[in-house]
Design an enzyme around this catalytic site. Structure first.
Site, short mmCIF file in Angstrom:
data_model
loop_
_atom_site.label_atom_id
_atom_site.label_comp_id
_atom_site.label_asym_id
_atom_site.label_seq_id
_atom_site.Cartn_x
_atom_site.Cartn_y
_atom_site.Cartn_z
N CYS A 80 27.43 38.99 40.01
CA CYS A 80 29.61 39.13 40.72
C CYS A 80 28.18 40.65 41.54
CB CYS A 80 29.10 40.52 39.77
SG CYS A 80 31.29 41.69 40.47
N GLU B 36 59.71 42.61 43.05
CA GLU B 36 60.58 43.18 42.16
C GLU B 36 61.42 41.75 41.76
OE1 GLU B 36 64.39 43.43 44.69
OE2 GLU B 36 62.76 43.02 46.88
N HIS C 173 62.65 48.04 45.99
CA HIS C 173 63.15 46.89 47.03
C HIS C 173 62.81 47.61 47.75
CE1 HIS C 173 65.66 43.71 48.68
NE2 HIS C 173 66.62 44.63 49.40
N GLU D 8 37.81 29.06 45.85
CA GLU D 8 38.23 30.49 46.84
C GLU D 8 37.38 29.65 48.09
OE1 GLU D 8 38.98 33.77 43.27
OE2 GLU D 8 36.22 32.78 43.77
N CYS E 222 31.29 37.87 43.33
CA CYS E 222 33.11 38.57 43.26
C CYS E 222 32.70 39.33 44.19
CB CYS E 222 33.00 38.86 41.78
SG CYS E 222 32.48 38.63 40.53
N TYR F 136 38.31 27.81 40.28
CA TYR F 136 38.42 28.56 41.08
C TYR F 136 37.30 29.04 41.96
CZ TYR F 136 35.05 32.00 38.29
OH TYR F 136 34.08 32.49 37.61
N LYS G 112 31.49 37.54 47.69
CA LYS G 112 32.30 36.49 48.03
C LYS G 112 33.88 37.68 48.12
CE LYS G 112 35.51 35.45 44.64
NZ LYS G 112 35.58 34.92 43.53
#
Length: 457
Positions: A43, A445, A440, A182, A48, A178, A51
């Site tokens: 990681c 939302e 909002h 990525e 992680c 993934y 990256k």
């Protein structure tokens, strides 16, 4: 019997470091940890963290383009890979030092070398030194898997992507998970012409079909050449680069070929094979719900167990192990409803069941599933003239109205899914979402304004 150490951890990644620190600092154990590479594991050093920093770097050209639509006299120059890579390495050095300092401050002895298991209560370092230990924790993580194809040695994996001397002009990313997705987006954002080859029908298998479909369509619209239903049959060196021969007979030339075709547990060659520790078909160390192997003194956490291969999960497993064995607080790592994010452009955030998984897992007796979904062009990129779309999607059990899954596609999806995960982990119902007042104007939302299901399955 007196042991040299109460706990010996093999592997200095996130799970191993957490277990060692808690066992020593809070459990009062005498702990040692051996790491043959850099402290921090996949990681921090090869995954992680670097990256995500590359993701940030790759997003700036589009942000500058959008700035012009908002009235700014902005332009983007060339990308200096050498400069970025130097800054990246400095950051990784800082993080590695922080991990090391955390262990030392907790009283953990560090051995910067390889360690193997001799028997249930002995480990051996690369220089031949042996220690008697009461408990052994295997936290050796995983490694990239590269299929056996002619010329595979010409390719790199995610491990080497952060050490490239120069950026390629043309890159082939092999795979559709993934990591592949990525890196395809990262390279494209940095100005590389990117092709993806994936033998499946659509990238990001395992994620919600509607969500991954939007991600793939957007990636293609931005200029990434995604070729599904085709794999690499072989690679060979050519004067102009590396030629990839596809299973469809195509021949394409690239400057870089990166394989991102999955990862395997890093369990081989550390002495487990002859001790009675169970090893699965993928090489995973088999453990029970307490992370204990068939040998009572040997435990394993993290990617080497191939349960849920995510850093936060490895940390939870390591902490639970230390609580159970050294703090007298029996704790099982919770593997239910774990959120995840894919840092593509656009991002994908997910927790719980996909629409497809919900259909498969719910029997007739459990009743139908309601799908609430909203897909639209977000205000920010719409104003800039982009065709991007976001998706907000809830998978709801019709009978109980409990939210079984949430899937978000769009900028900031990783941040949003973390917050949605809290509610869903607590057992939120659709009514709980409905009575929450919207913020909002935001894209999120829509999660609390969808009143009627778009379909019942």
């Amino acid at each position: 019997m007196t042991f040299d150490y109460d706990l010996f951890v093999i592997g200095g990644g996130s799970g191993g470091v957490r277990a060692a620190r808690i066992a020593s600092a809070e459990g009062g154990a005498k702990v040692a940890l051996a790491e043959e590479s850099r402290m921090g594991g996949t990681c921090v050093i090869r995954g992680c963290v670097p990256k995500k920093l590359m993701v940030f770097a790759s997003e700036y050209p589009e942000q500058v383009q959008d700035a012009r639509a908002y009235g700014w006299d902005a332009s983007v120059g060339s990308f200096d890979w050498t400069r970025f890579r130097g800054a990246l390495e400095n950051e990784l050095d800082r993080l590695e030092a922080a991990y090391r300092g955390t262990l030392l401050n907790a009283g953990v002895t560090i051995y910067d070398t390889r360690a193997v298991v001799v028997d249930p209560h002995r480990v051996r370092l690369a220089d031949g030194t042996e220690f008697s230990v009461k408990h052994i924790l295997i936290a050796t993580g995983g490694r990239p898997f590269v299929p056996t194809v002619p010329g595979a040695e010409l390719a790199v994996t995610s491990n080497e992507m952060f050490d490239l001397e120069t950026l390629p002009k043309r890159a082939l990313v092999v795979g559709g998970g993934y990591i592949a997705s990525e890196f395809a987006c990262i390279l494209h954002g940095l100005g590389v012409a990117v092709t993806m080859m994936y033998r499946g029908a659509s990238i990001l298998r395992g994620f919600d079909d509607e969500a991954r479909g939007i991600v793939q369509t957007t990636m293609q619209a931005r200029g990434i050449d995604i070729q599904c239903g085709v794999d690499v049959a072989g690679l060979h060196k050519a004067p102009g680069g590396i030629v990839a021969r596809g299973t469809d007979g195509s021949m394409q030339e690239f400057d870089l070929v990166m394989y991102a075709t999955g990862r395997l547990p890093n369990s081989g060659g550390i002495g487990l094979e002859n001790l009675g520790v169970g090893i699965g078909v993928r090489g995973q160390v088999l453990v029970d719900e307490w992370s204990q192997t068939a040998v009572p003194s040997i435990y394993a956490v993290g990617d080497v167990t191939d349960r849920i291969n995510l850093t936060p999960v490895a940390i939870r497993e390591g902490h639970a192990f230390a609580d159970t064995v050294f703090r007298g607080v029996p704790t099982k790592a919770d593997h239910q409803l774990v959120a995840s994010a894919v840092f593509t452009q656009p991002e994908l955030g997910s927790i719980g069941l996909s629409e497809e998984a919900a259909k498969r897992q719910h029997s007739e007796a459990q009743g139908p599933i309601e799908i609430f979904a909203a897909s639209f062009r977000p205000m920010k990129s719409l104003f800039a003239g982009r065709e991007d779309r976001v998706l907000m999607k809830l998978v709801v059990d019709q009978a109980s109205q409990r939210v079984l899954g949430c899937h978000i596609v769009g900028n900031g999806a990783g941040e949003m899914i973390q917050l949605a995960a809290i509610a869903i982990k607590m057992g939120a119902t659709k009514a709980d979402f409905d009575r929450t007042v919207a913020v909002h104007p935001t894209v999120s939302e829509e999660l609390v304004t969808m009143r009627k299901p778009v379909r019942v399955v």
